[in-house]
Scaffold this motif. Structure first.
Motif, PDB file in Angstrom:
ATOM      1  N   GLU A  16      46.806  80.361  78.266  1.00  0.00           N
ATOM      2  CA  GLU A  16      46.480  79.480  77.156  1.00  0.00           C
ATOM      3  C   GLU A  16      47.706  79.449  76.260  1.00  0.00           C
ATOM      4  N   ILE A  17      48.288  78.283  76.112  1.00  0.00           N
ATOM      5  CA  ILE A  17      49.557  78.156  75.402  1.00  0.00           C
ATOM      6  C   ILE A  17      49.352  77.398  74.099  1.00  0.00           C
ATOM      7  N   PHE A  18      49.768  78.022  72.998  1.00  0.00           N
ATOM      8  CA  PHE A  18      49.743  77.374  71.689  1.00  0.00           C
ATOM      9  C   PHE A  18      51.170  76.980  71.351  1.00  0.00           C
ATOM     10  N   ILE A  19      51.383  75.702  71.106  1.00  0.00           N
ATOM     11  CA  ILE A  19      52.687  75.208  70.662  1.00  0.00           C
ATOM     12  C   ILE A  19      52.591  75.002  69.162  1.00  0.00           C
ATOM     13  N   ASP A  20      53.483  75.674  68.441  1.00  0.00           N
ATOM     14  CA  ASP A  20      53.429  75.722  66.985  1.00  0.00           C
ATOM     15  C   ASP A  20      53.935  74.424  66.369  1.00  0.00           C
ATOM     16  N   LYS A  21      53.019  73.486  66.219  1.00  0.00           N
ATOM     17  CA  LYS A  21      53.307  72.264  65.471  1.00  0.00           C
ATOM     18  C   LYS A  21      52.037  71.829  64.767  1.00  0.00           C
ATOM     19  N   LYS A  22      52.213  71.121  63.653  1.00  0.00           N
ATOM     20  CA  LYS A  22      51.082  70.781  62.791  1.00  0.00           C
ATOM     21  C   LYS A  22      49.961  70.055  63.513  1.00  0.00           C
ATOM     22  N   SER A  23      50.317  69.207  64.454  1.00  0.00           N
ATOM     23  CA  SER A  23      49.289  68.424  65.139  1.00  0.00           C
ATOM     24  C   SER A  23      48.376  69.289  66.012  1.00  0.00           C
ATOM     25  N   PHE A  42      36.469  79.441  56.031  1.00  0.00           N
ATOM     26  CA  PHE A  42      36.850  78.197  56.684  1.00  0.00           C
ATOM     27  C   PHE A  42      37.207  78.509  58.123  1.00  0.00           C
ATOM     28  N   LYS A  43      37.383  77.474  58.922  1.00  0.00           N
ATOM     29  CA  LYS A  43      37.748  77.645  60.324  1.00  0.00           C
ATOM     30  C   LYS A  43      39.127  77.051  60.571  1.00  0.00           C
ATOM     31  N   ILE A  44      39.853  77.731  61.443  1.00  0.00           N
ATOM     32  CA  ILE A  44      41.123  77.210  61.925  1.00  0.00           C
ATOM     33  C   ILE A  44      40.936  76.899  63.402  1.00  0.00           C
ATOM     34  N   GLY A  45      41.243  75.670  63.774  1.00  0.00           N
ATOM     35  CA  GLY A  45      41.180  75.253  65.174  1.00  0.00           C
ATOM     36  C   GLY A  45      42.581  75.109  65.732  1.00  0.00           C
ATOM     37  N   LEU A  46      42.777  75.607  66.933  1.00  0.00           N
ATOM     38  CA  LEU A  46      44.075  75.531  67.593  1.00  0.00           C
ATOM     39  C   LEU A  46      43.922  74.809  68.923  1.00  0.00           C
ATOM     40  N   ASP A  47      44.794  73.831  69.162  1.00  0.00           N
ATOM     41  CA  ASP A  47      44.821  73.175  70.464  1.00  0.00           C
ATOM     42  C   ASP A  47      45.644  74.041  71.400  1.00  0.00           C
ATOM     43  N   LEU A  48      45.041  74.404  72.523  1.00  0.00           N
ATOM     44  CA  LEU A  48      45.699  75.256  73.515  1.00  0.00           C
ATOM     45  C   LEU A  48      45.848  74.495  74.826  1.00  0.00           C
ATOM     46  N   ILE A  49      47.017  74.569  75.415  1.00  0.00           N
ATOM     47  CA  ILE A  49      47.260  73.998  76.738  1.00  0.00           C
ATOM     48  C   ILE A  49      46.840  75.047  77.761  1.00  0.00           C
ATOM     49  N   ARG A  50      46.137  74.622  78.786  1.00  0.00           N
ATOM     50  CA  ARG A  50      45.659  75.547  79.810  1.00  0.00           C
ATOM     51  C   ARG A  50      46.433  75.331  81.108  1.00  0.00           C
ATOM     52  N   ILE A  51      46.918  76.434  81.673  1.00  0.00           N
ATOM     53  CA  ILE A  51      47.640  76.401  82.946  1.00  0.00           C
ATOM     54  C   ILE A  51      46.923  77.337  83.907  1.00  0.00           C
ATOM     55  N   ARG A  52      46.506  76.808  85.054  1.00  0.00           N
ATOM     56  CA  ARG A  52      45.879  77.617  86.111  1.00  0.00           C
ATOM     57  C   ARG A  52      46.660  77.418  87.392  1.00  0.00           C
ATOM     58  N   GLU A  53      46.943  78.543  88.030  1.00  0.00           N
ATOM     59  CA  GLU A  53      47.675  78.503  89.298  1.00  0.00           C
ATOM     60  C   GLU A  53      48.905  77.611  89.183  1.00  0.00           C
ATOM     61  N   ASP A  54      49.634  77.791  88.086  1.00  0.00           N
ATOM     62  CA  ASP A  54      50.877  77.068  87.797  1.00  0.00           C
ATOM     63  C   ASP A  54      50.705  75.551  87.710  1.00  0.00           C
ATOM     64  N   THR A  59      43.476  70.765  78.125  1.00  0.00           N
ATOM     65  CA  THR A  59      43.610  71.421  76.826  1.00  0.00           C
ATOM     66  C   THR A  59      42.224  71.806  76.329  1.00  0.00           C
ATOM     67  N   LYS A  60      42.212  72.704  75.376  1.00  0.00           N
ATOM     68  CA  LYS A  60      40.954  73.050  74.727  1.00  0.00           C
ATOM     69  C   LYS A  60      41.258  73.398  73.285  1.00  0.00           C
ATOM     70  N   LYS A  61      40.265  73.216  72.438  1.00  0.00           N
ATOM     71  CA  LYS A  61      40.388  73.606  71.043  1.00  0.00           C
ATOM     72  C   LYS A  61      39.587  74.885  70.865  1.00  0.00           C
ATOM     73  N   SER A  62      40.258  75.902  70.355  1.00  0.00           N
ATOM     74  CA  SER A  62      39.608  77.184  70.081  1.00  0.00           C
ATOM     75  C   SER A  62      39.665  77.456  68.592  1.00  0.00           C
ATOM     76  N   TYR A  63      38.631  78.116  68.090  1.00  0.00           N
ATOM     77  CA  TYR A  63      38.514  78.343  66.650  1.00  0.00           C
ATOM     78  C   TYR A  63      38.472  79.819  66.309  1.00  0.00           C
ATOM     79  N   VAL A  64      38.847  80.093  65.090  1.00  0.00           N
ATOM     80  CA  VAL A  64      38.683  81.403  64.484  1.00  0.00           C
ATOM     81  C   VAL A  64      38.219  81.152  63.054  1.00  0.00           C
ATOM     82  N   SER A  65      37.286  81.978  62.581  1.00  0.00           N
ATOM     83  CA  SER A  65      36.824  81.870  61.200  1.00  0.00           C
ATOM     84  C   SER A  65      37.620  82.837  60.332  1.00  0.00           C
TER      85      SER A  65
END
Length: 164
Positions: A16-23, A42-54, A59-65
């Protein structure tokens, strides 16, 4: 060349790859103090790029409170009920997620720029009632607090709260 900062969480099944940019960051679900709570949340949502078997797997959005104490001195990380960044992760994978959250809150310039933009937008809002003014001041105080977070102020309580 403009290099972007990224963080990778290696899980059993994928990266799961997070690229650090505002979007790739959202802040929402702001909750103020009330009779039943003594914290801001509040919640912070992060867009993560998913790589399986190269291969790109989507992508998926994951949250943390994030909870901030009433005095704005301590930040607590709480696992949200849905789309949690900690979901289906073992202890080592959760440690990688914690490292990502710590990076985001303490070091990420994209996060700080996004928070600054939110502060500037709130300052331009028209408010009409005393209640709206109070809520605006609280949001501004919480967001301004996010601009100066240190490692020592973050308390990781990775747990899912039972709401029953």
């Amino acid at each position: 060349m403009n290099m972007l900062e990224s963080k990778v969480i290696q899980t059993r099944f994928e990266k799961e790859i997070f690229i650090d940019k505002k979007s790739n960051i959202v802040i929402n679900g702001f909750r103020s103090l009330d009779k039943s709570t003594s914290y801001y949340e509040f919640k912070i949502g992060l867009d993560l790029i998913r790589i399986r078997e190269d291969e790109y797997y989507g992508t998926k959005k994951s949250y943390v409170s994030i909870r901030i104490s009433e005095d704005l001195q301590s930040l607590f990380i709480i696992e949200p009920e849905i789309q949690s960044i900690f979901a289906v992760k073992n202890k080592q994978e959760k440690e990688a997620a914690i490292e990502l959250i710590r990076y985001l809150l303490v070091e990420s310039q994209s996060f700080k720029h996004m928070v600054t933009d939110m502060i500037n937008n709130l300052k331009k809002e028209n408010v009409f009632t005393g209640l709206e003014m109070k809520e605006l001041k609280v949001k501004l105080a919480v967001l301004e607090r996010l601009l100066n977070v240190s490692d020592e102020e973050i308390h990781f309580k990775v747990l899912r709260e039972n709401i029953a």
